[in-house]
Structure formats: C-alpha cells, structure tokens
Design an enzyme around this catalytic site. Sequence first.
Site, short mmCIF file in Angstrom:
data_model
loop_
_atom_site.label_atom_id
_atom_site.label_comp_id
_atom_site.label_asym_id
_atom_site.label_seq_id
_atom_site.Cartn_x
_atom_site.Cartn_y
_atom_site.Cartn_z
N GLU A 145 1.64 -1.45 16.52
CA GLU A 145 0.75 -0.33 16.26
C GLU A 145 -0.19 -0.08 17.44
OE1 GLU A 145 -3.11 0.81 13.65
OE2 GLU A 145 -1.63 -0.46 12.63
N CYS A 150 0.85 -1.18 0.00
CA CYS A 150 0.00 0.00 0.00
C CYS A 150 0.90 1.24 0.00
CB CYS A 150 -0.91 0.01 1.23
SG CYS A 150 -0.01 0.15 2.80
N HIS A 166 0.71 -5.93 19.66
CA HIS A 166 1.14 -5.46 18.34
C HIS A 166 1.77 -4.07 18.45
CE1 HIS A 166 0.83 -4.08 14.14
NE2 HIS A 166 0.68 -5.36 13.80
N SER A 203 2.10 -10.57 10.16
CA SER A 203 1.37 -9.46 9.55
C SER A 203 -0.12 -9.58 9.87
CB SER A 203 1.57 -9.46 8.03
OG SER A 203 0.66 -8.57 7.40
N SER A 204 -0.64 -8.60 10.59
CA SER A 204 -2.04 -8.63 11.00
C SER A 204 -2.99 -8.56 9.80
CB SER A 204 -2.34 -7.47 11.96
OG SER A 204 -3.70 -7.42 12.30
#
Length: 409
Positions: free
Chosen positions: A184, A63, A182, A317-318
């Site tokens: 983030e 992205c 996580h 990777s979520s």
Amino acid sequence: MPEPAGKEKRKRVNVRRPDVMKVVTEEVEAHYRSSIVEKIKTHGGSLTLGNTTIRLAQQFGFCYGVERAIDLAYAARKVFPEQRIFLIGEIIHNPEVNRQLADMGIVSLPWKQLSADYDDLTEDDVVIVPAFGAPTHFMEKIASLGCYVVDTTCGDVMKVWRRVRTYAKEGMTSIIHGKAGHEETQATASRALGDDGTGHYVVVLTLDDTDFLCRYIREGGDREAFFARFENALSPGFDPDQHLHRVGVANQTTMLKSETEEIQRRVKKAVITRDGDDANFIVFDTICGATQERQDALFEMLKKPMDLMLVVGGYNSSNTSHLVEIAEQELPTFFIRNASCLRDLEEVIHYDLHKKSEVTSGYPAAILGDGPVTVGITAGASCPNNLIEDTIFKIFAMRGIDEAAVRAA
C-alpha cells in the site's frame, strides 16, 4: 479518483453482475462464514462453558474493503471461467484467502518489481489489482498490454492517494507514515510523485524516524545521515534542504491511529518552530475507519480482566500486527496464523514482532490449571471468521470441552 489517462488501453471490467454476485456470496459464505462467531456476537461477545470463557472484541475480522476485494476476485473467475487470471501480489494479507484464490486458478504475480512475468501478459488476460492498490508504473504496464482489469483497491486507500496527489499539485512534499516496503505504501508513494512525476515524498515508520526528520526540518543537518536513515524511503531526486519546506502528512491506512496522530503533531510543531506558523504544513484525516474501529474495540476489551489474548491473522498483515502491539502492553498475547498454532496445553507457535520470526512458547500458568480462565480473541481486517471459529473450538478442546458442546451452547 480515476487513474491518469495516457496509455489507457486496459479494459476495466465490472464483474458485479447480480447473477454472478448471488453465486459469489454463497461461495464466500461457505468458505469464510462462522455460525459460532455470529452466535457469540449475538450473546454479548462472550461464551462461557464450565470454567472457560472466550471473549471476542466487538469489532474484528473482515472489513468492507476486504470483503469487496474477495467478492470481486471470486466474481472475476465466474465472469472469465476460461481465461487466465492474474493477481498483483496478494489480494489481502491472509494465507487462507490467498490459498483459496490459488485453488481457483488465480495466479499471483510479483509485486515488488515489474518482472518478466508481466511481459507475458496478453490482451485476453485478466489482472486483479489487490485491495492495497498497485504503483502507477504497474498500472501503466498493464494498460499498455490491454489486459482486462478488475480493480479491488480499497476506497480508503484511494482517499489517501487523492490527498498526496493534492500535495504534489500544490508543491508540497508528502510525509507518509507507513512501512516503505509495504504494497500500500509503495502504491501511495507513486501517487505522491504527482501526475507529472515531479512530486516528492519521504516515508517514516517510527517516532524516532519522525524526530530525526523534525530536527532536520527545524535545523537542517547532515545530508549523508539523512539519506542513510531514509534509504529506500525517498522519492527520486529528494533533497532534504529543498523538499522539507512545505509538507503534508498522510499514512498507510493500517497504521496505529495514535502513532499517526502523534507524527502529525510533531511535524506540525517542527514547522511552526522553524517558520513561526503552520502555513507550510497541512494534514487530512486518512486513517482507515475499519482499522480505527478494531483498535478502539481492542482498547475497550482490554478494560476487562483476561488471562490471555490471541490475535489471529497473517503475519505480514500491518493492521493485525498493530493489534498485537496494543494487547501485549496489557497481558500475555500471542499472534497466531490459525488454530493449528495452538499445538497443545504445553506450547503455542506464534509470531514474535520483536524478533520478527515465528517462535514457540509456553502458555501463562492460568491456562494450564483447573481454575477459571478467560481468553480474549481479536483479529485484523483480513482475517475470516472461519479461522476465529477454529480457534474457539481449539481453546475449548484444550480445556476439555468438545466441539459438540460448543455448538450446543
């Protein structure tokens, strides 16, 4: 939104100089671009050779936020060719990309806690903040040391930070849909404390967590059971009897869109049941656009018949794991790191989300036969196209079609 002022000694650096970015773009394309993937995209997203068809999702892979983070990391090495460069954790959740940065001499620092490694940083060192961002106490530590900072935090992540800071300022507790451990979510939780550190948050992962929380909102309950349920997912000093009165929902940007929306609905309903209205509830749309696009593209892809789905990306990777969750409801699905996981026609090495470990399995019978086969491929926002290309070549090779034929198609 800028980080709070205070111990502001760190030196933010703009490495996006035109001369630097020209070289960086060429390097990044050389490492991660795929002419095969681009060709398939221009031909409607599928390629058929003989009786084997490869179908790609309309949206997958890098992205904008990931591309930007990688570009900035590469640019940092160009701007600071002789200086030590460090990275808080991983730039994104993809082993191939992180290996490339390590080969460039960019050293990964621990991200779960501030270790002694940070004490060794100097004002001549460069620190890269990853796309997930970093907790405020990490940023304050780096600021106190006066390091150069290259901040690659994704704009969608910072949008969530603005929301939870607003909640804290207005005396509302942030209910964060995410994985408590996580990177983030940890970064977001630190902003939910507010600029003065008096805000509060609780992290919910599942709908079961949400239902437990909603029962407490409506009826109160067993405090010890609450603390046991949300251990390591609460702000310091959290009191469920005080801090669930006014709540706002936010999310880790890579979570499953439909699940975040359901959490919002259930929490709002619980508040209305308790209060008679939703005056003590607020929500903003903080779902990442790229995550949503990739999930929507997969749902659309699954409307077409396929024999097998491969989801390519880093196991941690979520957003990639949520693609696996979607696909495995419809057809045999394998979560693979790269093409090397497709060992031969007898077995595939893949990550089992339910067992939380890498396992070895056999393929569906259709793959092993001589009849027509359609294989779908998608990938999360942190997976480069070169890994998709390798997977395409491997699938065709397993079906007796060599790389030269694929390139010539």
